[in-house]
Motif scaffolding. Structure first.
Motif, PDB file in Angstrom:
ATOM      1  N   ILE A   1      50.228 -27.992 -27.687  1.00  0.00           N
ATOM      2  CA  ILE A   1      48.964 -28.091 -26.963  1.00  0.00           C
ATOM      3  C   ILE A   1      48.917 -27.045 -25.850  1.00  0.00           C
ATOM      4  CG2 ILE A   1      47.523 -29.582 -25.525  1.00  0.00           C
ATOM      5  CD1 ILE A   1      48.581 -31.967 -27.060  1.00  0.00           C
ATOM      6  N   GLY A   2      50.023 -26.908 -25.125  1.00  0.00           N
ATOM      7  CA  GLY A   2      50.094 -25.906 -24.069  1.00  0.00           C
ATOM      8  C   GLY A   2      50.070 -24.487 -24.590  1.00  0.00           C
ATOM      9  N   ILE A   3      50.438 -24.300 -25.860  1.00  0.00           N
ATOM     10  CA  ILE A   3      50.433 -22.956 -26.438  1.00  0.00           C
ATOM     11  C   ILE A   3      49.070 -22.591 -27.004  1.00  0.00           C
ATOM     12  CG2 ILE A   3      51.442 -21.512 -28.255  1.00  0.00           C
ATOM     13  CD1 ILE A   3      54.026 -23.092 -27.955  1.00  0.00           C
ATOM     14  N   LEU A   4      48.395 -23.544 -27.647  1.00  0.00           N
ATOM     15  CA  LEU A   4      47.190 -23.236 -28.417  1.00  0.00           C
ATOM     16  C   LEU A   4      45.878 -23.432 -27.660  1.00  0.00           C
ATOM     17  CD1 LEU A   4      48.186 -24.854 -31.843  1.00  0.00           C
ATOM     18  CD2 LEU A   4      48.397 -22.461 -31.152  1.00  0.00           C
ATOM     19  N   LYS A   5      45.885 -24.142 -26.549  1.00  0.00           N
ATOM     20  CA  LYS A   5      44.614 -24.360 -25.860  1.00  0.00           C
ATOM     21  C   LYS A   5      44.067 -23.041 -25.303  1.00  0.00           C
ATOM     22  CE  LYS A   5      46.899 -25.764 -21.563  1.00  0.00           C
ATOM     23  NZ  LYS A   5      47.073 -26.876 -20.584  1.00  0.00           N
ATOM     24  N   LYS A   6      42.790 -23.057 -24.884  1.00  0.00           N
ATOM     25  CA  LYS A   6      42.120 -21.820 -24.487  1.00  0.00           C
ATOM     26  C   LYS A   6      42.829 -21.096 -23.351  1.00  0.00           C
ATOM     27  CE  LYS A   6      37.392 -22.323 -26.093  1.00  0.00           C
ATOM     28  NZ  LYS A   6      35.962 -22.218 -25.734  1.00  0.00           N
ATOM     29  N   GLU A   7      43.347 -21.838 -22.398  1.00  0.00           N
ATOM     30  CA  GLU A   7      44.086 -21.211 -21.305  1.00  0.00           C
ATOM     31  C   GLU A   7      45.586 -21.264 -21.544  1.00  0.00           C
ATOM     32  OE1 GLU A   7      43.171 -25.496 -20.271  1.00  0.00           O
ATOM     33  OE2 GLU A   7      42.140 -23.767 -21.144  1.00  0.00           O
ATOM     34  N   GLY A   8      45.972 -21.450 -22.813  1.00  0.00           N
ATOM     35  CA  GLY A   8      47.381 -21.570 -23.160  1.00  0.00           C
ATOM     36  C   GLY A   8      48.101 -20.244 -23.236  1.00  0.00           C
ATOM     37  N   LEU A   9      49.388 -20.324 -23.589  1.00  0.00           N
ATOM     38  CA  LEU A   9      50.246 -19.140 -23.611  1.00  0.00           C
ATOM     39  C   LEU A   9      49.809 -18.132 -24.672  1.00  0.00           C
ATOM     40  CD1 LEU A   9      53.734 -20.865 -23.189  1.00  0.00           C
ATOM     41  CD2 LEU A   9      52.352 -19.730 -21.433  1.00  0.00           C
ATOM     42  N   LEU A  10      49.368 -18.606 -25.825  1.00  0.00           N
ATOM     43  CA  LEU A  10      48.993 -17.688 -26.895  1.00  0.00           C
ATOM     44  C   LEU A  10      47.783 -16.846 -26.500  1.00  0.00           C
ATOM     45  CD1 LEU A  10      49.339 -16.635 -29.755  1.00  0.00           C
ATOM     46  CD2 LEU A  10      47.911 -18.527 -30.564  1.00  0.00           C
ATOM     47  N   ASN A  11      46.729 -17.473 -25.987  1.00  0.00           N
ATOM     48  CA  ASN A  11      45.546 -16.717 -25.574  1.00  0.00           C
ATOM     49  C   ASN A  11      45.842 -15.790 -24.406  1.00  0.00           C
ATOM     50  OD1 ASN A  11      43.388 -17.460 -27.355  1.00  0.00           O
ATOM     51  ND2 ASN A  11      43.409 -19.498 -26.450  1.00  0.00           N
ATOM     52  N   GLN A  12      46.657 -16.236 -23.473  1.00  0.00           N
ATOM     53  CA  GLN A  12      47.016 -15.377 -22.346  1.00  0.00           C
ATOM     54  C   GLN A  12      47.766 -14.139 -22.819  1.00  0.00           C
ATOM     55  OE1 GLN A  12      49.101 -17.573 -19.345  1.00  0.00           O
ATOM     56  NE2 GLN A  12      47.413 -19.010 -18.979  1.00  0.00           N
ATOM     57  N   PHE A  13      48.661 -14.330 -23.780  1.00  0.00           N
ATOM     58  CA  PHE A  13      49.421 -13.186 -24.297  1.00  0.00           C
ATOM     59  C   PHE A  13      48.517 -12.224 -25.052  1.00  0.00           C
ATOM     60  CE2 PHE A  13      51.707 -11.260 -27.886  1.00  0.00           C
ATOM     61  CZ  PHE A  13      52.628 -10.494 -27.187  1.00  0.00           C
ATOM     62  N   LEU A  14      47.606 -12.740 -25.886  1.00  0.00           N
ATOM     63  CA  LEU A  14      46.725 -11.871 -26.668  1.00  0.00           C
ATOM     64  C   LEU A  14      45.764 -11.110 -25.764  1.00  0.00           C
ATOM     65  CD1 LEU A  14      45.905 -14.192 -29.718  1.00  0.00           C
ATOM     66  CD2 LEU A  14      47.516 -12.286 -29.627  1.00  0.00           C
TER      67      LEU A  14
END
Length: 316
Positions: A154-167
């Motif tokens: 959940i912390g990785i995939l949410k809009k302000e999560g790690l994945l979106n921040q990295f991309l």
């Protein structure tokens, strides 16, 4: 002159009897386990599935009542009803849940195979001193709670999560992607959670294959790609089938991952079953849903057993 035979010792007879009892217990222990932990709960759920719902405690009218008759105890089946199964065919929610669950489980199993096979192949071809370390890394996620691992996504995939921040930091996207509460999040959660169940049987199969077969194919002018499809892949089919069964069967009835990552838009039978049992408190309908789900899962198991029997006959 007759030959004198030594008298039989009582201790030998006792040991033989104990060995016979132990052998029989060893044979019947798995059957006893299945009777207690599978057959008995299944019969209880089957009885609930043909009962009528009621506003009571428990919330159903028993389908079979034991009554005192003139010849002793007998079974009254007047309340026996298949209306719950009929109701499942009339409400689109249930058959859509079944179809959606099978679709999501099938796609997740395919993705798990596409990721797990190269991983297992690389582990099987790695140096022998590195294989235990690689195997431990695959098993390592099991040391953490399943619920905690799903919450981490959940912390990785949410809009302000790690994945979106990295991309966004890498310049790949300009706006956050919507991954949470979609089927893509469910696919990611299932593939991540059940990947070891695919890798382990594949690794066990690939690790036992004879490498000299590939060397002989190369000596005969066969390319690496052709050798893979003609030798490695056919020999690895038992591991592929076992891994797919281990992923597909629990994925069909998955509840935690679609509830936490899929949100309300994801329709799976596990969540529908949970809602019927705990929110609507319709135990007969939820039991019928569980029985149909079990029948759906028996089909791939029977196909797997048939393929295994066919492979053994061909090997013999």
């Amino acid at each position: 002159m007759g030959v004198l035979l030594p008298p039989r010792r009582a201790g030998v007879d006792i040991v033989s009897a104990l060995q016979s009892i132990f052998k029989r217990a060893t044979i019947w222990l798995p059957y006893l386990w299945l009777i207690v932990f599978f057959l008995a709960p299944f019969l209880l759920v089957a009885k609930l599935s043909v009962s009528e719902p009621a506003i009571a405690q428990p919330p159903y009218l028993p389908a079979m009542n034991w009554l005192d008759g003139p010849i002793g105890w007998w079974c009254d089946i007047k309340t026996f009803s298949i209306s719950n199964y009929t109701f499942l065919t009339q409400d689109a929610l249930y058959w859509k849940s079944y179809l959606s669950s099978v679709q999501i489980a099938f796609i997740s199993t395919l993705l798990t195979l596409l990721i797990g096979f190269p991983l297992a192949y690389g582990m099987a071809r790695a140096p022998r001193n590195l294989r235990p370390l690689l195997l431990m890394l695959v098993i390592l996620p099991f040391w953490t709670s399943f619920l905690i691992r799903v919450y981490a996504w959940i912390g990785i995939l949410k809009k302000e999560g790690l994945l979106n921040q990295f991309l966004i930091w890498a310049g790949v996207i300009s706006e956050p992607l919507t991954i949470m509460n979609t089927n893509w999040a469910v696919y990611i959660g299932i593939v991540y959670s059940y990947l070891p169940f695919m890798v382990l049987p594949l690794y066990a199969n690939l690790e036992k294959q004879d490498g000299t077969l590939l060397e002989a194919a190369a000596d005969l002018g066969c390319s690496k790609v052709s050798a893979f499809w003609q030798i490695t892949w056919p020999l690895s089919r038992p591991g592929v089938i076992a891994g797919c069964m281990l992923v597909f069967i629990p994925a069909v009835g998955e509840f935690v991952i679609p509830s936490l990552l899929g949100g309300s838009s994801t329709l799976m039978i596990g969540r529908t079953l949970f809602d019927e049992f705990f929110q609507n408190r319709d135990w007969p309908v939820s039991s019928a849903v569980a029985i149909i789900l079990l029948l759906i899962l028996i089909i791939p198991i029977m196909l797997f057993q048939k393929s295994e029997a066919r492979a053994r006959e061909q090997g013999a």
